[in-house]
Design an enzyme around this catalytic site. Structure first.
Site, PDB file in Angstrom:
ATOM      1  N   ASP A  71      -0.996  -6.111   0.466  1.00  0.00           N
ATOM      2  CA  ASP A  71      -1.430  -5.969   1.496  1.00  0.00           C
ATOM      3  C   ASP A  71      -2.608  -4.942   1.090  1.00  0.00           C
ATOM      4  O   ASP A  71      -3.020  -4.886   0.815  1.00  0.00           O
ATOM      5  CB  ASP A  71      -0.664  -4.196   1.711  1.00  0.00           C
TER       6      ASP A  71
ATOM      7  N   LYS B 269      -0.736  -9.626   3.535  1.00  0.00           N
ATOM      8  CA  LYS B 269       0.003  -9.035   4.222  1.00  0.00           C
ATOM      9  C   LYS B 269      -0.439  -8.010   5.128  1.00  0.00           C
ATOM     10  O   LYS B 269      -1.823  -7.186   4.929  1.00  0.00           O
ATOM     11  CB  LYS B 269       1.791  -7.798   4.247  1.00  0.00           C
TER      12      LYS B 269
ATOM     13  N   ASP C   1       1.075  -1.082  -0.601  1.00  0.00           N
ATOM     14  CA  ASP C   1       0.234   0.165   0.073  1.00  0.00           C
ATOM     15  C   ASP C   1       0.876   1.554  -0.085  1.00  0.00           C
ATOM     16  O   ASP C   1       0.316   2.705  -0.463  1.00  0.00           O
ATOM     17  CB  ASP C   1      -1.293  -0.290   1.406  1.00  0.00           C
ATOM     18  N   SER C   2       2.401   0.855  -0.067  1.00  0.00           N
ATOM     19  CA  SER C   2       3.248   2.191  -0.552  1.00  0.00           C
ATOM     20  C   SER C   2       2.962   2.511  -1.338  1.00  0.00           C
ATOM     21  O   SER C   2       3.304   3.957  -1.777  1.00  0.00           O
ATOM     22  CB  SER C   2       4.616   1.461  -0.091  1.00  0.00           C
TER      23      SER C   2
ATOM     24  N   GLU D  15       9.852  -3.560  10.737  1.00  0.00           N
ATOM     25  CA  GLU D  15       9.900  -2.848  10.000  1.00  0.00           C
ATOM     26  C   GLU D  15      10.265  -1.747  11.393  1.00  0.00           C
ATOM     27  O   GLU D  15       9.523  -1.371  12.223  1.00  0.00           O
ATOM     28  CB  GLU D  15       9.317  -1.869   9.462  1.00  0.00           C
TER      29      GLU D  15
ATOM     30  N   GLU E  74      -1.499  -5.620   9.704  1.00  0.00           N
ATOM     31  CA  GLU E  74       0.188  -4.522   9.583  1.00  0.00           C
ATOM     32  C   GLU E  74      -0.435  -4.434  11.339  1.00  0.00           C
ATOM     33  O   GLU E  74      -1.946  -4.501  11.398  1.00  0.00           O
ATOM     34  CB  GLU E  74       0.272  -2.827   9.851  1.00  0.00           C
TER      35      GLU E  74
END
Length: 266
Positions: free
Chosen positions: A84, A112, A45-46, A181, A114
């Site tokens: 993501d 993925k 999602d970057s 991270e 978070e």
């Protein structure tokens, strides 16, 4: 190379060979990363920041993630594709199942998410339904407003102890991979040793089982001009993008990247 699977990645961890991962958002770069030998393509999602120009990842939608995942799939040959789940796409169990299915159907091999221990039930349900999960811990960009910015996580002993415990619990819940991270290098090394599943680092030192960078960062492309400490510009000294990608793979495999200067202390 033969198609990369979770079994492949688990074998690399057991052999002590580093895993290479890069973000990827389209078919052309998927092909280039395949040619360079990158084992995992992260449709991150970057893309909200590096493709769409937002100041965070929060505006990205599940539909946009599915679109870019499908683009990457078309250009991919051998790599494992991880996608993501974006901000608030897994706030409830029902949302999690629906949106994870959308990304898998678009071409992802793994999704993925978070967070920390609160993810355990979602991870368990996804794994039971055949959807492998990578749990992203430490600095979690979707929680930037809670964290107060993009800051190193796990620096005090209480935080470090909790992160170690959460990592083990998420593995037990069924997580197939962890991504750390901006975590102190020593803590990341401890977590990598404490779990049997592969641990990928970004700003987490060289002792994790593999590395990931944002594609645009490692090619020296930046809208803001701000370069995170953990980034290296692999275009320096190279005459093409293809050469830069191969240099990244080579340096991760040789454990010459990341260097001490790219990590953080407690």
């Amino acid at each position: 190379m033969p198609a990369i699977t979770l079994t492949t990645l688990q074998s690399l961890k057991q052999k002590g060979e580093k895993i290479t991962m890069l973000t990827c958002y389209d078919a052309t770069f998927a092909h280039a990363c395949n040619e360079a030998g990158v084992e995992v393509l992260l449709v991150g999602d970057s893309l909200g920041m590096v493709l769409q120009g937002h100041d965070s990842t929060l505006p990205v939608t599940t539909a946009e993630m599915a679109y870019h995942t499908a683009c990457v799939k078309r250009g991919n040959r051998d790599a494992l594709i991880m996608a993501d789940l974006p901000f608030m796409a897994y706030a409830t169990l029902e949302q999690t199942m629906t949106n994870a299915a959308m990304l898998m159907q678009a071409g992802a091999h793994m999704i993925k998410v978070e967070g920390a221990l609160w993810l355990a039930e979602s991870i368990r349900l996804l794994a039971e339904r055949g959807i492998p999960v990578c749990a992203h811990m430490g600095l979690t960009p979707q929680a930037v407003n809670i964290l107060g910015g993009y800051k190193v996580q796990g620096r005090n002993e209480n935080q470090a102890r909790q992160m170690r415990a959460d990592a083990i619990s998420l593995e037990q819940a069924g997580a197939a991979m962890l991504l750390l991270e901006c975590v102190p290098s020593e803590l990341a090394a401890e977590i990598s040793q404490a779990v049997k599943i592969p641990v990928i680092g970004i700003g987490a030192g060289s002792a994790t089982d593999g590395q990931v960078l944002v594609l645009h960062d490692m090619l020296g492309l930046s809208i803001s001009g701000r370069v995170p400490k953990f980034v290296k510009n692999f275009m320096h000294g190279q005459d093409s993008i293809d050469s830069a990608l191969k240099a990244y793979v080579s340096e991760v495999k040789a454990v010459t990247f990341p260097g001490i200067e790219h990590g953080f202390s407690a």
